[in-house]
Design an enzyme around this catalytic site. Structure first.
Site, PDB file in Angstrom:
ATOM      1  N   ASP A 105     -53.293 -31.863  16.749  1.00 35.88           N
ATOM      2  CA  ASP A 105     -54.615 -32.495  16.791  1.00 35.88           C
ATOM      3  C   ASP A 105     -55.443 -31.823  15.710  1.00 35.88           C
ATOM      4  OD1 ASP A 105     -57.147 -33.408  17.320  1.00 35.88           O
ATOM      5  OD2 ASP A 105     -57.318 -32.501  19.289  1.00 35.88           O
ATOM      6  N   GLU A 138     -64.748 -31.422  13.217  1.00 37.86           N
ATOM      7  CA  GLU A 138     -64.872 -32.507  14.199  1.00 37.86           C
ATOM      8  C   GLU A 138     -64.958 -31.925  15.604  1.00 37.86           C
ATOM      9  OE1 GLU A 138     -63.661 -35.785  16.940  1.00 37.86           O
ATOM     10  OE2 GLU A 138     -62.745 -33.833  16.697  1.00 37.86           O
ATOM     11  N   GLU A 139     -64.196 -30.852  15.819  1.00 36.35           N
ATOM     12  CA  GLU A 139     -64.051 -30.294  17.169  1.00 36.35           C
ATOM     13  C   GLU A 139     -65.295 -29.548  17.655  1.00 36.35           C
ATOM     14  OE1 GLU A 139     -61.690 -31.156  18.953  1.00 36.35           O
ATOM     15  OE2 GLU A 139     -59.769 -31.227  17.898  1.00 36.35           O
TER      16      GLU A 139
HETATM   17 ZN   LIG Z   1     -58.732 -34.534  17.257  1.00 35.53          ZN
END
Ligand SMILES: [Zn+2]
Length: 374
Positions: A105, A138-139
């Site tokens: 991810d 993003e996280e």
């Molecule tokens: Zn992700």
């Protein structure tokens, strides 16, 4: 499409440490790779505003066919602990030894994008413009997307509005198209300090005001589209002081922003009521953390992609999700996103793993989507 090439590239990328705000080395790797593959590159320096070290990357592969192309998107940062990952490939699974996350991810998504682009080039597939958008952070609240300076992007590097975000947990075939908006709320209750033993009647207990308001608030699941949560309450004084300050924070999320504002308004009314009962004062602040994500074309794009999955015998599922991502932020710029499954499992844990066949199916679907647009 070459499975070995995809996996080699993926393993190489998994080994580059790229936690949020420190994606710089990985970004350099990707910029070089995309340049080598023939892309024009534009780098956004939004990271200077939040103390990161990596630009957002726009790469453009000009098409030989006129018309609106497509954008492939993913994020570069990974969840810690992710230092010194040793990816283990076991049959259909890529995992770690359990001491780190995998970082599949979203490096699985990026590997899929890169292999799709290599395949398109190798097979000399005619296509419209293809853009790649890769973000940092993003996280941690989608900082890369939030601080993106779209005004500075040269016109010919502005990505196509239809955006395939290769970043969904679960199998290939999953196509998320809607996600809620989230508002953060903070309420400060102001009472009056007094000695709790000598003259408590002169005080106004801020915790009492907050408790009254809180106990009447509608929180948790509000309706199909809306949830609310209070997550902190803060007031700390010696036992002989009537506390004059109590602060609570929380969030409201919904697929309808009007509904969010309605809920916040109901909270305000309860705070008014509490003040009327106890005296004192309050201040309620709220801020949109991210706007709603919903299809801008009545699901046309999502359905087109579902058809592509079905053509390669992958059952597809159009999905509404409960969390925000870069797509919510990009929606404000007019992007029409779908977020597709890559075979990620147990993301954000050290048990994270990727299913190779799912990764391959999604890669094939991307190639096929671009091909059918000939
Ligand atoms: Zn992700």
């Amino acid at each position: 499409m070459k499975k070995e090439r995809l996996l080699d590239n993926l393993v190489e990328m998994l080994k580059i440490h790229s936690p949020s705000k420190k994606e710089g080395e990985y970004a350099k790797y990707l910029i070089n790779l995309l340049k080598e593959m023939g892309a024009s590159i534009y780098l956004d320096e939004g990271y200077l505003q939040y103390g990161g070290d990596s630009p957002s990357i726009i790469a453009k592969f000009p098409g030989d066919i006129e018309g609106d192309g497509v954008t492939l998107a993913a994020h570069m940062d990974v969840i810690e602990p992710n230092l010194n990952v040793e990816p283990i490939i076991e049959g259909n699974i890529i995992k770690t030894d359990g001491s780190t996350t995998l970082g599949g991810d979203d490096k699985g998504g990026i590997a899929s994008i890169i292999e799709a682009l290599r395949t398109i080039k190798e097979e000399k597939i005619s296509h419209k413009d293809i853009y790649v958008v890769l973000t940092p952070c993003e996280e941690v609240g989608m900082l890369g997307a939030k601080y993106f300076n779209w005004d500075k992007v040269p016109h010919d590097m502005l990505p196509s509005k239809n955006m395939i975000v290769v970043d969904n947990a679960g199998d290939a075939g999953i196509i998320a198209h809607s996600a809620p908006s989230k508002y953060d709320i903070e309420i400060s209750f102001q009472g009056r300090k007094a000695h709790a033993g000598i003259e408590p009647e002169k005080g106004i207990n801020a915790i009492s005001i907050a408790s009254y308001a809180l106990s009447h608030m509608n929180i948790g699941r509000i309706d199909d589209l809306t949830t609310s949560n209070i997550s902190t309450i803060n007031s700390e004084f010696p036992s002989n002081v009537v506390p004059d300050i109590c602060r609570i924070t929380g969030e409201v999320r919904s697929h309808s922003e009007a509904k969010i504002l309605e809920i916040i308004d109901s909270y305000k009314k309860l705070c008014d009521e509490a003040i009327e009962k106890f005296g004192g004062n309050y201040k309620l602040d709220y801020k949109c953390d991210y706007p709603v994500l919903k299809p801008k074309d009545d699901l046309k794009f999502a359905r087109e992609f579902a058809k592509v999955y079905e053509e390669i015998n992958v059952p597809s599922e159009l999905k509404v999700i409960g969390g925000g991502s870069d797509s919510n932020i990009f929606a404000e710029q007019g992007f029409n996103s779908i977020i597709i499954g890559v075979g990620m499992n147990k993301v954000h844990t050290v048990e994270e793993y990727l299913e190779i066949d799912e990764l391959l199916k999604t890669t094939e679907a991307i190639v096929r989507y671009i091909k059918r647009n000939e």
